[in-house]
Design a protein around this motif. Sequence first.
Motif, PDB file in Angstrom:
ATOM      1  N   THR A   6       0.848  -1.185   0.000  1.00  0.00           N
ATOM      2  CA  THR A   6       0.000   0.000   0.000  1.00  0.00           C
ATOM      3  C   THR A   6       0.883   1.234   0.000  1.00  0.00           C
ATOM      4  O   THR A   6       1.843   1.317   0.765  1.00  0.00           O
ATOM      5  N   ASN A   8       0.648   5.234   0.650  1.00  0.00           N
ATOM      6  CA  ASN A   8      -0.190   6.261   1.262  1.00  0.00           C
ATOM      7  C   ASN A   8       0.216   7.629   0.735  1.00  0.00           C
ATOM      8  O   ASN A   8       1.374   8.043   0.886  1.00  0.00           O
ATOM      9  N   THR A  71     -11.196   9.855   1.152  1.00  0.00           N
ATOM     10  CA  THR A  71     -10.038   8.987   0.935  1.00  0.00           C
ATOM     11  C   THR A  71     -10.404   8.004  -0.166  1.00  0.00           C
ATOM     12  O   THR A  71     -11.438   7.352  -0.091  1.00  0.00           O
ATOM     13  N   GLU A  73      -9.481   4.618  -2.136  1.00  0.00           N
ATOM     14  CA  GLU A  73      -8.737   3.356  -2.085  1.00  0.00           C
ATOM     15  C   GLU A  73      -8.811   2.774  -3.487  1.00  0.00           C
ATOM     16  O   GLU A  73      -9.898   2.527  -4.003  1.00  0.00           O
ATOM     17  N   SER A  82      -3.758   4.397  -1.299  1.00  0.00           N
ATOM     18  CA  SER A  82      -4.671   5.021  -0.340  1.00  0.00           C
ATOM     19  C   SER A  82      -4.392   6.523  -0.417  1.00  0.00           C
ATOM     20  O   SER A  82      -3.329   6.991   0.006  1.00  0.00           O
TER      21      SER A  82
END
Length: 134
Positions: A6, A8, A71, A73, A82
């Motif tokens: 992931t 961010n 947010t 995803e 993300s």
Amino acid sequence: MNRFRTINVVAAIITDGGKVLATQRGYGEWKGWWEFPGGKIEPGETPHDAIMREIKEELAVGIEVEKKLTTVEYDYPAFHLSMQCYLCHIVSGRLSLLEHDDLRWLSTDDIGSVRWLPADREIIPLIVREIPHR
């Protein structure tokens, strides 16, 4: 959830007079595609600090964060993104393209006129609802 790592990031939805700022990537696999400016959150950095730093590094302006919009995803082929998105406006400096090839101020009527990165495209309906038509 994607089986890969992931990443961010933060994205600035910079507005001015009913228009939103779009930037065209100048590098990498997605060169030429359009996005909302921003970037990775560094270790130990808050999203707020990250967005202030990224916009200064990419566009040479200071911004004020108005509020968190959403947010996103999103699963890209090699990673999960993300992306924390914030409504912002410029408070200091003059826009300079330090990392991007181009920029445009788009109204909600013409926001679909550029080829958005897939994750960024996800929030366009929300932006159209949030930004007043002028």
